[in-house]
Design an enzyme around this catalytic site. Structure first.
Site, mmCIF file in Angstrom:
data_model
loop_
_atom_site.group_PDB
_atom_site.id
_atom_site.type_symbol
_atom_site.label_atom_id
_atom_site.label_comp_id
_atom_site.label_asym_id
_atom_site.label_seq_id
_atom_site.Cartn_x
_atom_site.Cartn_y
_atom_site.Cartn_z
ATOM 1 C CE LYS A 19 -8.588 1.072 3.283
ATOM 2 N NZ LYS A 19 -7.575 1.475 4.287
ATOM 3 C CD GLU A 38 -2.398 1.197 2.840
ATOM 4 O OE1 GLU A 38 -3.338 1.982 3.032
ATOM 5 O OE2 GLU A 38 -1.989 0.393 3.713
ATOM 6 C CB CYS A 66 -4.751 -1.328 4.841
ATOM 7 S SG CYS A 66 -4.217 -1.181 6.572
#
Length: 507
Positions: free
Chosen positions: A327, A264, A382
């Site tokens: 995301k 990430e 994440c």
């Protein structure tokens, strides 16, 4: 809790004992057989609550609160590191923030314990209590955007009920852990019934491992997972950013592979402002070497308010248009600012903490290989792999069949804490639920390859800079959990709660 307490314990001592047991329960999750160890510890919690004579709703709420406080203060202490060590927040304020979050999470445990105020049934009480816990954990998944971290299911990847996950998901693991721990507590009163329930639950769960819902497809992938090990404090230092660019680009282009993944925000800079020729160079390498490459970058999206940043994975494949995944499930305060809380973010000192939210129905990443069938990977960034039902829903609704899971993350925020191991267990649980292998590319660890059975096949040592190379077998098919999500366990829990309520009305 019972008609007569086993041992009268003063209220203050009971609260202290529950807090300590909560701490022990959180610590047990980090042990190799944590899922097994937690179950008798939960039985100890129910016993401690039973030492209070006919507790009122208010007392039950308080007892559950102190148990939850001990559990979450230890389990979420890594947040202090991100607030104080990285964010520069004052130690007192950072500690208070962790305590307040732990208190909010503990309120859910308090709510689950309220069901114990009902009159007890020899055969039904444990099932009703487990159902109450499931409902509260489900609510914790979506209220205030959701924070289901440190659920009991997470530890069950190393416990007796892991094999229930492909059938009914993590919440079913939670149900069984609470129910069996209750029956252990009841052994002295109802030995035959409770012992039968315990043996049956564990035996049937282990037998579930004989069922397989997914199967290997295609030739194994050659995979390279790059771990940069860059300190979070250097993420916004221009000289350090340039070093990251050089390291990751060299690491990518050093060797071909079917799939190469960076963590990430490995390139922590807006995509349009990356050094000239960088993406073109990697795209050229991809085409020349037939490698598929996933890059963690800062994306940019246009909306009515102008250009907004996003937490993005950019995919480059041979002779194919670039892929992007933004995301969608953002971290409160870290990636978006809830209304009325900008003062908190100002104290946190985190740049770019108000990201754009990606769509929930983004397509999987297609892995192209010469003379072989295309494989597809569901990507999470994440925090997103905390939400099992969201991932299952994406796979279920995807037009393209999903063959493996990919999670990219940067846990440098949380220093040398238990957070990396906690998230690794969550990734293991996601692989169990979906029956698909998982790939984790992280900045500081734990970078790992996970099998479709949730087992860690290989991993890179934490706090090292390097590349994890492996052969990974993709899988095809869907588990019952992917097909039905949480509906079966929620339906069962709701029916048991209704049954408990009906029985209470008749007493």
């Amino acid at each position: 809790m019972t008609d007569r307490p086993l041992l009268r314990v003063p209220n203050s001592i009971a609260l202290a004992m529950l807090f300590i047991t909560g701490v022990m329960l959180a610590g047990a999750a980090e042990l190799p057989y944590g899922g097994w160890i937690q179950i008798p510890l939960l039985s100890l919690v129910w016993w401690q609550i039973s030492t209070q004579a006919n507790p009122s709703i208010k007392k039950l709420f308080l007892l559950g609160l102190f148990f939850g406080l001990g559990y979450f203060v230890l389990g979420l202490w890594w947040i202090y590191i991100s607030l104080h060590d990285v964010g520069g927040m004052h130690p007192v304020i950072a500690s208070l923030a962790v305590f307040l979050l732990a208190t909010v999470m503990a309120l859910f445990f308090s709510a689950a314990c309220l069901i114990l105020h009902l009159k007890k049934s020899r055969h039904l009480s444990g099932l009703v209590f487990a159902s109450s816990w499931v409902m509260v954990e489900y609510i914790r998944e979506f209220i205030f955007t959701g924070f289901p971290w440190m659920g009991f299911a997470e530890a069950q990847v190393n416990g007796p009920f892991a094999w229930v996950a492909p059938l009914m998901g993590g919440l079913a693991c939670t149900f069984l852990a609470v129910w069996v721990s209750w029956e252990i507590f009841q052994l002295k009163k109802n030995f035959f019934f409770s012992a039968t329930c315990i043996v049956a639950a564990i035996t049937l769960s282990q037998l579930a491992s004989l069922w397989s819902f997914t199967k290997p497809t295609g030739e194994p992938l050659s995979v390279r997972l790059i771990q940069g090990n860059f300190k979070q404090s250097l993420k916004f230092n221009p000289e350090s950013i340039e070093q990251q660019f050089v390291f990751y680009t060299k690491a990518i282009e050093s060797q071909a592979a079917d799939l190469i993944i960076t963590p990430e925000t490995a390139y922590p800079w807006p995509q349009s402002n990356l050094p000239g020729g960088l993406l073109q160079s990697i795209q050229g390498f991809s085409t020349k070497s037939s490698s598929n490459v996933l890059l963690g970058v800062i994306g940019e999206t246009s909306n009515t308010q102008g250009v907004q940043y996003s937490n993005r994975v950019l995919g480059l494949s041979p002779n194919t248009a670039p892929y992007q995944y933004d995301k969608s499930h953002l971290v409160p305060f870290g990636e978006f600012v809830p209304p009325g809380f900008h003062w908190f973010v100002n104290a946190f000192h985190v740049p770019m903490s108000d990201f754009a939210r990606g769509k929930l129905d983004q397509a999987p990443f297609s892995i192209e290989r010469l003379d072989q069938e295309t494989l597809n990977a569901a990507i999470t960034i994440c925090y997103e792999d905390v939400f099992g039902e969201e991932l299952a829903s994406r796979i279920r609704k995807s037009i393209k069949p999903v063959n493996l899971l990919i999670n990219v993350t940067n846990l440098a925020w949380f220093g040398n804490s238990q957070a990396p191991k906690q998230q690794l267990r969550l990734s293991q649980l996601r692989s169990l639920e979906t029956g698909l292998p998982g790939l984790r590319a992280t900045n500081t660890g734990l970078t790992a390859v996970i099998g479709p059975d949730g087992a860690v096949l290989t991993e890179l040592k934490q706090w090292t800079q390097g590349t994890l190379s492996a052969k990974v077998q993709a899988y095809a098919g869907t588990t019952p959990y992917v097909v039905w999500g949480n509906a079966p366990i929620l339906t069962l829990s709701a029916l048991l709660l209704i049954l408990g309520w009906i029985r209470q009305r008749r007493i």
